[in-house]
Design an enzyme around this catalytic site. Structure first.
Site, short mmCIF file in Angstrom:
data_model
loop_
_atom_site.label_atom_id
_atom_site.label_comp_id
_atom_site.label_asym_id
_atom_site.label_seq_id
_atom_site.Cartn_x
_atom_site.Cartn_y
_atom_site.Cartn_z
N ARG A 173 0.42 -1.14 -0.10
CA ARG A 173 0.49 -0.43 -0.32
C ARG A 173 1.22 1.23 0.18
NH1 ARG A 173 -5.57 0.55 2.07
NH2 ARG A 173 -4.63 1.79 3.51
N ARG A 177 9.73 5.94 -2.79
CA ARG A 177 9.51 6.52 -4.18
C ARG A 177 11.62 7.25 -4.40
NH1 ARG A 177 5.25 9.73 -2.73
NH2 ARG A 177 3.88 8.88 -3.67
N ARG A 250 -8.83 -6.66 13.15
CA ARG A 250 -7.60 -6.22 14.63
C ARG A 250 -8.86 -4.87 14.75
NH1 ARG A 250 -4.13 -6.85 17.45
NH2 ARG A 250 -2.80 -5.85 17.81
N ARG A 281 -0.62 5.90 16.14
CA ARG A 281 0.16 7.33 15.16
C ARG A 281 -0.94 8.10 16.13
NH1 ARG A 281 -2.71 5.32 9.59
NH2 ARG A 281 -4.93 4.41 10.41
N GLU A 301 -3.94 6.49 17.87
CA GLU A 301 -4.45 5.29 17.85
C GLU A 301 -3.91 3.91 17.72
OE1 GLU A 301 -5.48 6.50 13.81
OE2 GLU A 301 -5.08 4.12 13.46
N TYR A 349 -10.12 -4.50 2.61
CA TYR A 349 -9.06 -4.10 2.88
C TYR A 349 -9.85 -3.22 2.20
CZ TYR A 349 -5.11 -0.95 5.46
OH TYR A 349 -4.07 -0.48 6.14
N ASP A 351 -10.47 1.26 1.08
CA ASP A 351 -10.06 2.36 1.69
C ASP A 351 -11.66 3.20 0.23
OD1 ASP A 351 -7.84 2.86 2.44
OD2 ASP A 351 -6.61 3.00 0.26
P1 FAD Z 1 -18.20 1.11 7.78
O1 FAD Z 1 -18.28 2.58 7.34
O2 FAD Z 1 -17.54 0.34 8.40
O3 FAD Z 1 -20.26 1.25 7.36
C1 FAD Z 1 -20.61 0.75 8.65
C2 FAD Z 1 -21.65 0.75 8.84
O4 FAD Z 1 -22.53 -0.48 9.18
C3 FAD Z 1 -21.23 1.09 10.25
O5 FAD Z 1 -22.06 2.69 10.49
C4 FAD Z 1 -21.60 -0.03 11.67
O6 FAD Z 1 -22.77 0.54 12.38
C5 FAD Z 1 -23.14 0.21 10.50
N1 FAD Z 1 -23.33 -1.75 10.79
C6 FAD Z 1 -22.44 -2.76 11.08
N2 FAD Z 1 -23.46 -3.66 11.02
C7 FAD Z 1 -24.64 -3.32 11.37
C8 FAD Z 1 -26.06 -4.49 12.09
N3 FAD Z 1 -26.24 -5.20 12.82
N4 FAD Z 1 -27.12 -3.25 12.11
C9 FAD Z 1 -27.31 -2.11 11.73
N5 FAD Z 1 -25.97 -1.15 11.72
C10 FAD Z 1 -24.76 -2.18 11.74
N6 FAD Z 1 -9.82 5.05 3.35
C11 FAD Z 1 -9.40 6.19 3.11
O7 FAD Z 1 -10.20 6.35 1.71
N7 FAD Z 1 -8.30 6.92 2.91
C12 FAD Z 1 -7.61 7.35 4.82
O8 FAD Z 1 -7.62 7.47 5.19
C13 FAD Z 1 -8.36 6.03 5.98
N8 FAD Z 1 -7.68 5.55 6.56
C14 FAD Z 1 -8.98 4.86 7.86
C15 FAD Z 1 -8.07 5.13 8.87
C16 FAD Z 1 -9.15 4.27 10.19
C17 FAD Z 1 -8.14 3.87 11.43
C18 FAD Z 1 -9.96 2.96 9.66
C19 FAD Z 1 -10.48 1.49 9.84
C20 FAD Z 1 -10.41 3.08 7.97
C21 FAD Z 1 -9.40 4.12 6.75
N9 FAD Z 1 -10.04 3.96 5.79
C22 FAD Z 1 -9.91 4.67 5.27
C23 FAD Z 1 -11.17 2.50 4.85
C24 FAD Z 1 -13.11 3.82 5.55
O9 FAD Z 1 -12.94 3.66 6.42
C25 FAD Z 1 -13.18 2.16 5.25
O10 FAD Z 1 -13.34 2.03 3.36
C26 FAD Z 1 -14.73 2.81 5.13
O11 FAD Z 1 -15.19 3.48 5.48
C27 FAD Z 1 -15.49 1.83 4.82
O12 FAD Z 1 -17.04 1.92 4.39
P2 FAD Z 1 -18.22 1.21 4.72
O13 FAD Z 1 -19.80 1.10 4.64
O14 FAD Z 1 -17.87 -0.80 3.80
O15 FAD Z 1 -18.21 0.67 5.82
N1 UDP Z 2 3.63 0.79 8.26
C1 UDP Z 2 4.38 0.72 8.49
N2 UDP Z 2 4.69 1.93 9.42
C2 UDP Z 2 4.45 3.24 9.13
C3 UDP Z 2 3.32 3.01 8.29
C4 UDP Z 2 2.46 2.33 7.43
O1 UDP Z 2 5.18 -0.41 8.55
O2 UDP Z 2 5.16 4.26 9.19
C5 UDP Z 2 2.80 -0.49 7.41
C6 UDP Z 2 1.75 -1.11 8.52
O3 UDP Z 2 2.07 -3.38 8.02
C7 UDP Z 2 0.88 -1.03 8.28
C8 UDP Z 2 0.56 -0.51 6.43
O4 UDP Z 2 2.04 0.02 5.94
O5 UDP Z 2 -0.61 -1.50 8.73
C9 UDP Z 2 -0.36 0.30 5.89
O6 UDP Z 2 0.16 0.95 5.93
P1 UDP Z 2 -1.10 2.57 5.57
O7 UDP Z 2 -1.15 3.89 6.59
O8 UDP Z 2 -2.06 2.36 4.48
O9 UDP Z 2 -2.40 1.95 6.65
P2 UDP Z 2 -3.71 2.76 6.79
O10 UDP Z 2 -3.59 3.76 6.81
O11 UDP Z 2 -4.94 1.82 6.79
O12 UDP Z 2 -4.09 1.84 8.79
#
Ligand code: FAD
Ligand code: UDP
Length: 366
Positions: A173, A177, A250, A281, A301, A349, A351
């Site tokens: 991911r 560069r 996780r 982070r 986090e 996984y 985005d």
């Molecule tokens: P979710 O956002 O999980 O929505 C699912 C919804 O369903 C939730 O509101 C939940 O409450 C509801 N639900 C589940 N089960 C039930 C049930 N039984 N009854 C009623 N409701 C229910 N993506 C990026 O593009 N850029 C980023 O920088 C980025 N950073 C991230 C950082 C973190 C820490 C995490 C965890 C994810 C990150 N993502 C990022 C990914 C992004 O969050 C997801 O791709 C996106 O939000 C997923 O949308 P979704 O609708 O699939 O799921």
């Molecule tokens: N990662 C790492 N060091 C860093 C940042 C990321 O080793 O400083 C690795 C780690 O395994 C992580 C993966 O790269 O799970 C993907 O990172 P990303 O930032 O895409 O994770 P997310 O934002 O989805 O948590």
């Protein structure tokens, strides 16, 4: 007799919101339910001290797809934020992703050829030719110095597993560069919605009935009878009563703090790559929108072991879980009444842009 709705959408995250929006556009009657007390799923923001706090971790929108970029921009304007995280290892500061700035900070070299020579010699010394897991893949990409300082500790605390037991795709991911470019993503389009992600979600859900604090599993029978079809964005293993076993995830714990200073760390995202520091982070939210509020809000986090009482943030796409998932997926493919979509129901996984792509594709069949 006709049911009151054409679609019951379980989950108001990005997937549910995009699908509902597209279905409504085609004249379908939609009801969205969510077990949380807000819509938006993991992109939800809460405004505190006039700062949009990403309640479930830093969310930076990025995509290469012009259609998806124009789509999100039709609901909310995006700013020019470019993610350039920093990494701290034992008080040493490095730029991410791995680029000429990082290599210079590590080895004091200045040219791409010097860097390639160092990395190649480290790969050669490791003896890896055909990387089979995250550890080998990481060393094969950037060598051992970077692996031990910036990857191993972060990865093992993030996933709670040895890097040798994790799939290689996770580390791919991150760009590597040989230019002085700290942009964390390679995508053409990137930014943060001006005013936060709720604007995007509210735009998508405009005019659609949403009921909060409702868990689909509390009264499955009732919800199944309310609509002709179901769009399910929760956990696919739960939908099928865990009949093939539990999928693993996780989890995370977020600690938000309001600080009486206008600038805590000078950057939106700072990673802590040592294994012994329990968080991965620290996010300083105001920097996502170039804020100049008098106070600041930071979020630490902490990765956590998942259990059924905790939020399933990341699917663990290793061989063990993928074998279980394939069985649920086979059931889902034969279920004509339910559409499974999003990070939890597709166990991917994903985005945000990928979730939108997946929802738009599925909604073509409406
Ligand atoms: P979710 O956002 O999980 O929505 C699912 C919804 O369903 C939730 O509101 C939940 O409450 C509801 N639900 C589940 N089960 C039930 C049930 N039984 N009854 C009623 N409701 C229910 N993506 C990026 O593009 N850029 C980023 O920088 C980025 N950073 C991230 C950082 C973190 C820490 C995490 C965890 C994810 C990150 N993502 C990022 C990914 C992004 O969050 C997801 O791709 C996106 O939000 C997923 O949308 P979704 O609708 O699939 O799921
Ligand atoms: N990662 C790492 N060091 C860093 C940042 C990321 O080793 O400083 C690795 C780690 O395994 C992580 C993966 O790269 O799970 C993907 O990172 P990303 O930032 O895409 O994770 P997310 O934002 O989805 O948590």
């Amino acid at each position: 007799m006709n049911k009151p709705y054409d679609y019951l959408i379980v989950g108001s995250g990005i997937y549910g919101a995009v699908f509902a929006h597209e279905a409504k556009k085609k004249g379908k009657r939609c009801l969205v339910i969510d077990k949380r007390d807000h819509s938006g799923g993991n992109v939800y923001c809460e405004n505190i001290e006039n700062i949009n706090v990403h309640k479930y971790g830093a969310h930076i929108f990025h995509t290469n797809d012009k259609f998806i970029w124009d789509y999100v921009n039709s609901f909310v304007e995006f700013n020019r934020y470019t993610n350039s995280p920093l990494a701290i290892f034992k008080n040493e500061l490095y730029n991410l992703p791995f680029n000429m700035n990082t290599f210079h900070q590590l080895w004091k070299v200045t040219t791409p050829n010097e860097v390639r020579a160092i990395i190649q010699s480290q790969i050669k010394a490791s003896g890896i030719v055909n990387p089979k897991n995250l550890e080998e893949q990481a060393i094969f990409l950037v060598g051992t110095d970077i692996y031990y300082k910036l990857i191993k500790g972060y990865t093992e605390k993030q996933w709670g597993r040895d890097a040798k037991d994790l799939p290689s795709f996770i580390i791919k991911r991150l760009p590597v560069r040989f230019t002085y470019d700290n942009n964390y993503f390679n995508d053409k389009y990137q930014g943060i919605p001006v005013g936060g992600y709720n604007k995007l979600i509210n735009g998508l859900l405009d005019g659609i009935e949403v009921k909060l604090n409702i868990d689909y599993f509390d009264d499955r029978e009732k919800w199944n009878n309310i609509a002709e079809k179901i769009v399910f964005t929760g956990k696919i293993d739960e939908f099928y009563n865990y009949q093939y076993g539990l999928l693993q995830y996780r989890s995370l714990k977020f600690e938000h703090e309001v600080l009486d200073t206008d600038n805590y760390q000078g950057n939106a995202v700072v990673n802590y790559t040592e294994r012994d520091i329990p968080y991965t982070r620290i996010i300083e939210h105001k920097h996502f929108e170039f804020g100049n509020q008098p106070k600041t809000i930071i979020t630490k986090e902490f990765p956590e072991e998942w259990n059924q009482k905790k939020e399933p943030y990341y699917p663990i796409n290793d061989a063990y879980n993928m074998e279980i998932y394939k069985k649920y997926e086979a059931l889902a493919q034969h279920n004509n009444n339910v559409i499974f979509g999003g990070r939890l129901a597709e166990y991917k996984y994903y985005d945000m842009h990928q979730v939108i792509g997946s929802a738009l594709k599925k909604s073509q069949s409406i």
